[in-house]
Design a protein around this motif. Structure first.
Motif, PDB file in Angstrom:
ATOM      1  N   ARG A  60       2.477   1.718  -3.370  1.00  0.00           N
ATOM      2  CA  ARG A  60       1.484   2.166  -4.352  1.00  0.00           C
ATOM      3  C   ARG A  60       1.109   3.627  -4.142  1.00  0.00           C
ATOM      4  N   SER A  61       1.190   4.109  -2.924  1.00  0.00           N
ATOM      5  CA  SER A  61       0.834   5.496  -2.628  1.00  0.00           C
ATOM      6  C   SER A  61       1.987   6.461  -2.895  1.00  0.00           C
ATOM      7  N   ILE A  62       3.216   6.035  -2.596  1.00  0.00           N
ATOM      8  CA  ILE A  62       4.361   6.946  -2.652  1.00  0.00           C
ATOM      9  C   ILE A  62       4.944   7.066  -4.056  1.00  0.00           C
ATOM     10  N   PHE A  75       3.601   9.701  -6.422  1.00  0.00           N
ATOM     11  CA  PHE A  75       3.973  11.035  -5.949  1.00  0.00           C
ATOM     12  C   PHE A  75       5.419  11.358  -6.324  1.00  0.00           C
ATOM     13  N   TYR A 107       0.827  -1.216   0.000  1.00  0.00           N
ATOM     14  CA  TYR A 107       0.000   0.000   0.000  1.00  0.00           C
ATOM     15  C   TYR A 107       0.857   1.261   0.000  1.00  0.00           C
ATOM     16  N   LEU A 108       1.886   1.287   0.842  1.00  0.00           N
ATOM     17  CA  LEU A 108       2.755   2.466   0.904  1.00  0.00           C
ATOM     18  C   LEU A 108       3.489   2.683  -0.415  1.00  0.00           C
TER      19      LEU A 108
END
Length: 386
Positions: free
Chosen positions: A21-23, A26, A18-19
């Motif tokens: 995929r989120s970072i 960005f 999850y991290l």
């Protein structure tokens, strides 16, 4: 209890995924806006600018999740019935995090402004030294070359050399989309399963965290080309920290230390077999450079992925074939050491690896020997006429 054990590794794995995929998106956005692109030159396999800071996400995710895991296991005596001796292995993880931070800083500096190989070598040496300082080093060869126990004055320098070799091998294999991240992902999953089987839970968590964060990067790195402006590279920031991570896992599994895991006769072969492709490839490349009286550190197109590409394989197929080769050696060795000695398994590895390159070289030579046939719009020549 079985459900609890699965959750021990599943939750950190999903958090890392999850991290990542989120970072990573960005980081991609910032890299593109600031025009932080990988340079295009004759050795590169891409023909247009691509952001190269995807690896910036790796070390922060690993350090944060492992710090949380160590605190939970150590401070709250979590799962005491699993006989996890966090007191003995705590320094190993603390200095692992220290090494990751060090290589993260050096890698991001190299990706942004460039760092000379001399300073990168010094940083790698200092980082590799952290493992023996923490109490983690190769202390048993398990009969390989008929050697068993290794005293500290041999095992510690050998460990430092091994860590530096692995870091550079991982860095050099990062030549086409998905190859480096795919190899480390496969290695992490295999070692994670092996650690979980041996109830080495903190090491299993670190392995699955590493694999979990690589899945979204692999997606953007390999499949990003089909998405509008979404492709990204890991850069030296990623390859250096991944090399150190997988070296830590391999040496931890190979060390004869009951505080990490129980003794296993084939531990050293099982641990390093997952790294056979990058390590043996860099050893072969260095030998070729030495034989041709070239600098050992001079870049060239002699790595295994370059050879596949030169034979006309696509980037995607090249990556898949090399991952399959690595997976074959991993499964073959891990199964084989249960029935035959480590020396015989390694001898079989050497024979198979040599045969592969002999066949590969013959195909490459025959392809180069084929006469070039030039056609124009007024000429038609069949292969039988040629």
């Amino acid at each position: 209890m079985a459900t609890v054990k699965i959750l021990i590794i599943l939750i950190p794995f999903l958090l890392a995924l999850y991290l990542g995929r989120s970072i990573i998106p960005f980081i991609y956005l910032i890299s593109f806006k600031k025009r932080l692109f990988d340079p295009v030159n004759a050795r590169k396999t891409h023909g247009h600018v691509i952001p190269r800071l995807g690896g910036v996400a790796f070390a922060p995710i690993q350090c944060c999740l492992m710090t949380l895991a160590v605190v939970i296991f150590h401070k709250y005596n979590f799962l005491n019935d699993l006989h996890l001796n966090t007191g003995e292995i705590l320094p190993m993880f603390l200095l692992l995090i220290t090494g990751l931070v060090t290589l993260f800083v050096v890698g991001i500096a190299d990706d942004l402004i460039g760092v000379s190989y001399k300073y990168k070598f010094i940083a790698q040496l200092l980082t590799a030294t952290l493992l023996p300082v923490s109490g983690l080093w190769i202390n048993d060869m398990y009969g390989v070359f008929f050697i068993t126990y290794l005293p500290p004055w041999i095992g510690m320098p050998l460990t430092v050399f091994g860590v530096m070799l692995i870091i550079n091998a991982v860095n050099l294999i990062d030549g086409i989309d998905g190859l480096c991240s795919g190899l480390i992902m496969v290695s992490s999953l295999i070692l994670g399963v092996l650690f979980a089987i041996e109830n080495a839970w903190l090491h299993a968590i670190f392995a699955f965290v590493t694999a979990g964060m690589l899945i979204p990067f692999y997606y953007f790195n390999v499949l990003g080309a089909s998405k509008r402006r979404r492709r990204i590279f890991m850069g030296d920031t990623g390859s250096l920290t991944l090399g150190f991570s997988i070296a830590f896992l391999a040496i931890s599994f190979s060390m004869n230390n009951k505080d990490i895991k129980p003794f296993s006769e084939g531990a050293i072969v099982a641990a390093f077999t997952t790294l056979m492709v990058p390590v043996m490839d860099v050893a072969r490349v260095m030998w070729v450079r030495f034989s041709n009286h070239k600098s050992l550190f001079e870049p060239d197109r002699n790595h295994i992925h370059h050879k596949f590409l030169d034979l006309g394989f696509s980037h995607r197929l090249t990556m898949i074939y090399i991952l399959l080769i690595a997976l074959f050696f991993s499964v073959f060795n891990i199964v084989s050491v249960q029935f035959i000695s480590n020396n015989i398994v390694l001898a079989l590895d050497a024979v198979l690896w040599t045969l592969f390159h002999v066949v590969f070289h013959k195909v490459e030579t025959s392809k180069k020997a084929e006469p070039a046939i030039t056609l124009n719009k007024n000429t038609q020549i069949s292969y039988s006429e040629a």
